[in-house]
Design an enzyme around this catalytic site. Structure first.
Site, PDB file in Angstrom:
ATOM      1  N   ASP A  87       0.844  -1.202   0.000  1.00 27.42           N
ATOM      2  CA  ASP A  87       0.000   0.000   0.000  1.00 27.42           C
ATOM      3  C   ASP A  87       0.875   1.246   0.000  1.00 27.42           C
ATOM      4  OD1 ASP A  87      -2.320  -1.496   0.175  1.00 27.42           O
ATOM      5  OD2 ASP A  87      -2.598  -1.185   2.325  1.00 27.42           O
ATOM      6  N   ARG A 108      -1.044  -0.663  -8.712  1.00 25.77           N
ATOM      7  CA  ARG A 108      -2.394  -0.240  -8.341  1.00 25.77           C
ATOM      8  C   ARG A 108      -2.460   1.289  -8.447  1.00 25.77           C
ATOM      9  NH1 ARG A 108      -3.636  -1.093  -2.339  1.00 25.77           N
ATOM     10  NH2 ARG A 108      -3.880  -3.268  -2.918  1.00 25.77           N
TER      11      ARG A 108
HETATM   12  C1  FAD Z   1      -8.580  -1.447  -3.749  1.00 26.45           C
HETATM   13  C2  FAD Z   1      -8.189  -0.110  -3.212  1.00 26.45           C
HETATM   14  C3  FAD Z   1      -6.946   0.060  -2.633  1.00 26.45           C
HETATM   15  C4  FAD Z   1      -6.563   1.319  -2.160  1.00 26.45           C
HETATM   16  N1  FAD Z   1      -5.288   1.486  -1.689  1.00 26.45           N
HETATM   17  C5  FAD Z   1      -4.887   2.739  -1.343  1.00 26.45           C
HETATM   18  C6  FAD Z   1      -3.535   3.000  -0.988  1.00 26.45           C
HETATM   19  O1  FAD Z   1      -2.678   2.122  -0.957  1.00 26.45           O
HETATM   20  N2  FAD Z   1      -3.193   4.273  -0.654  1.00 26.45           N
HETATM   21  C7  FAD Z   1      -4.109   5.299  -0.679  1.00 26.45           C
HETATM   22  O2  FAD Z   1      -3.743   6.452  -0.407  1.00 26.45           O
HETATM   23  N3  FAD Z   1      -5.399   5.066  -0.989  1.00 26.45           N
HETATM   24  C8  FAD Z   1      -5.808   3.822  -1.323  1.00 26.45           C
HETATM   25  N4  FAD Z   1      -7.112   3.613  -1.680  1.00 26.45           N
HETATM   26  C9  FAD Z   1      -8.143   4.671  -1.421  1.00 26.45           C
HETATM   27  C10 FAD Z   1      -8.243   5.626  -2.576  1.00 26.45           C
HETATM   28  O3  FAD Z   1      -7.059   6.405  -2.660  1.00 26.45           O
HETATM   29  C11 FAD Z   1      -9.444   6.565  -2.413  1.00 26.45           C
HETATM   30  O4  FAD Z   1      -9.323   7.296  -1.225  1.00 26.45           O
HETATM   31  C12 FAD Z   1     -10.788   5.848  -2.409  1.00 26.45           C
HETATM   32  O5  FAD Z   1     -10.798   4.760  -3.270  1.00 26.45           O
HETATM   33  C13 FAD Z   1     -11.911   6.819  -2.845  1.00 26.45           C
HETATM   34  O6  FAD Z   1     -11.658   7.287  -4.134  1.00 26.45           O
HETATM   35  P1  FAD Z   1     -12.482   6.862  -5.441  1.00 26.45           P
HETATM   36  O7  FAD Z   1     -11.485   6.656  -6.538  1.00 26.45           O
HETATM   37  O8  FAD Z   1     -13.316   5.707  -5.167  1.00 26.45           O
HETATM   38  O9  FAD Z   1     -13.284   8.156  -5.858  1.00 26.45           O
HETATM   39  P2  FAD Z   1     -14.247   9.130  -5.078  1.00 26.45           P
HETATM   40  O10 FAD Z   1     -14.389  10.315  -5.977  1.00 26.45           O
HETATM   41  O11 FAD Z   1     -13.797   9.348  -3.681  1.00 26.45           O
HETATM   42  O12 FAD Z   1     -15.598   8.322  -5.042  1.00 26.45           O
HETATM   43  C14 FAD Z   1     -16.350   8.006  -6.181  1.00 26.45           C
HETATM   44  C15 FAD Z   1     -17.646   7.350  -5.728  1.00 26.45           C
HETATM   45  O13 FAD Z   1     -17.355   6.129  -5.082  1.00 26.45           O
HETATM   46  C16 FAD Z   1     -18.147   5.936  -3.937  1.00 26.45           C
HETATM   47  N5  FAD Z   1     -17.291   5.992  -2.730  1.00 26.45           N
HETATM   48  C17 FAD Z   1     -15.988   6.361  -2.678  1.00 26.45           C
HETATM   49  N6  FAD Z   1     -15.517   6.268  -1.412  1.00 26.45           N
HETATM   50  C18 FAD Z   1     -16.542   5.848  -0.655  1.00 26.45           C
HETATM   51  C19 FAD Z   1     -16.662   5.553   0.720  1.00 26.45           C
HETATM   52  N7  FAD Z   1     -15.656   5.684   1.584  1.00 26.45           N
HETATM   53  N8  FAD Z   1     -17.879   5.134   1.158  1.00 26.45           N
HETATM   54  C20 FAD Z   1     -18.910   4.974   0.316  1.00 26.45           C
HETATM   55  N9  FAD Z   1     -18.843   5.255  -1.012  1.00 26.45           N
HETATM   56  C21 FAD Z   1     -17.686   5.675  -1.489  1.00 26.45           C
HETATM   57  C22 FAD Z   1     -19.156   7.036  -3.959  1.00 26.45           C
HETATM   58  O14 FAD Z   1     -20.256   6.598  -4.706  1.00 26.45           O
HETATM   59  C23 FAD Z   1     -18.416   8.142  -4.685  1.00 26.45           C
HETATM   60  O15 FAD Z   1     -19.269   9.078  -5.269  1.00 26.45           O
HETATM   61  C24 FAD Z   1      -7.493   2.387  -2.215  1.00 26.45           C
HETATM   62  C25 FAD Z   1      -8.730   2.213  -2.805  1.00 26.45           C
HETATM   63  C26 FAD Z   1      -9.085   1.008  -3.321  1.00 26.45           C
HETATM   64  C27 FAD Z   1     -10.412   0.874  -4.000  1.00 26.45           C
END
Ligand code: FAD
Length: 311
Positions: free
Chosen positions: A137, A187
């Site tokens: 991560d 990722r």
């Molecule tokens: C498999 C995976 C691994 C990850 N690993 C890391 C990492 O190593 N380091 C790091 O900094 N971040 C990590 N993240 C988190 C990532 O950086 C984002 O903070 C998170 O995924 C929200 O961003 P989004 O791309 O989904 O878009 P957003 O614009 O935040 O969300 C888009 C839509 O997704 C849904 N959604 C998003 N988040 C949520 C929530 N918490 N609860 C409910 N609905 C939600 C909503 O419908 C929202 O409108 C990871 C995420 C995933 C999916």
């Protein structure tokens, strides 16, 4: 603003005590976390794999300040991988693990990078024996350089060790260029932390534009992209690029978090895409939970409503 406050609260011991001891918190946490134990993570994994999804399991914890604790985290992963293999969950890499560098020692006052590298190497050996992979991560911007350096070094022995690039960092697209090479598992996520303007984009539109740029670099490259987002617009952009360049569905995957947009996870898998769900477990869920609240105000509203409806 609210996001900033929640992310700051994730580092506050006072708020931590308040939230972790509130009786209602457990019910809300359950939505995002498989449970306290490896057995809970295994049960969720079996359920998700049974539905045609893949899984990456995270043993919750971060910012370890004690070398013994860092070694204990690595031992937990080794035992987990044995257990996953015994249950047949690692066949074809269906279940793998995700490791936070500061959970295995990166933040130690002395020899942090060396300790983290040794602990991750131990986990990689166990993953190889189990027939699966490890993804490291990415944490806040102060850890990026050291994390990429240690992954670069470990890849000499474990070429399938995955890394994470965050599109909110200005350096994201450049890092993708460097990493879009054969055998490289990358990722791509937006980034769940806070960083100064000198290092990161603050506006959503800029973060999304950077993500779209990174999608293109990774999909057009020779590596194995793991597109981690719940954002339907970005998933649509990825799909369109895959069609345009004729990329094989087996040569990349989508990733989403446990408990978030489960309908979309199922829909993409039913369309023939590879979808991996990030499944966290363990008792140290506070930092992870606060980042999920910070991402979506509706989660916070849900949590506060649950708090206030309790007698
Ligand atoms: C498999 C995976 C691994 C990850 N690993 C890391 C990492 O190593 N380091 C790091 O900094 N971040 C990590 N993240 C988190 C990532 O950086 C984002 O903070 C998170 O995924 C929200 O961003 P989004 O791309 O989904 O878009 P957003 O614009 O935040 O969300 C888009 C839509 O997704 C849904 N959604 C998003 N988040 C949520 C929530 N918490 N609860 C409910 N609905 C939600 C909503 O419908 C929202 O409108 C990871 C995420 C995933 C999916």
């Amino acid at each position: 603003m609210l996001r900033r406050v929640l992310l700051a609260a994730s580092a506050s011991q006072g708020v931590r005590r308040l939230i972790t001891t509130a009786p209602v918190t457990r019910d809300v946490v359950k939505r995002f976390v498989a449970g306290d134990t490896a057995a809970d993570a295994l049960a969720v994994t079996e359920r998700l794999v049974g539905r045609g999804l893949s899984v990456t399991i995270d043993y919750l914890g971060e910012d370890t300040v004690d070398p013994d604790q860092a070694a204990a985290v690595a031992s937990e992963y080794v035992a987990l991988l044995d257990r996953l293999a015994a249950a047949g969950m690692t066949v074809g890499g269906k279940a793998e693990v995700s490791v936070k560098p500061t959970a295995v020692g990166l933040g130690l006052a002395e020899h942090g990078e060396k300790t983290a590298a040794e602990n991750i190497a131990r986990i990689c050996v166990a993953a190889r024996t189990a027939g699966t992979t490890v993804t490291v991560d990415m944490e806040d911007h102060t850890r990026v350089e050291a994390t990429l350096r240690l992954i670069g070094e470990l890849r000499a022995d474990f070429p399938d060790l995955g890394c994470v690039i965050q599109s909110y960092l200005r350096r994201g697209p450049g890092d993708c260029e460097a990493l879009a090479v054969a055998g490289s598992r990358v990722r791509l996520c937006k980034g769940a932390y806070q960083a100064p303007d000198a290092f990161a984009f603050a506006a959503r539109a800029e973060i999304d534009r950077s993500y779209a740029r990174c999608i293109r670099i990774l999909l057009d490259g020779d590596g194995y992209p793991m597109l981690a987002t719940h954002d339907p617009r970005l998933v649509a952009i990825a799909k369109s690029r895959v069609t345009t360049i004729g990329r094989d569905p087996g040569s990349f995957e989508y990733q989403m978090l446990y408990g978030i947009r489960t309908d979309e996870q199922a829909r993409l898998a039913a369309e023939g895409a590879q979808v991996r769900v990030y499944v966290p477990y363990g008792k140290d869920w506070y930092g992870y939970f606060m980042r999920r609240l910070a991402e979506r105000p509706a989660n916070l509203t849900f949590f506060l409503r649950a708090l206030s409806s309790r007698p």
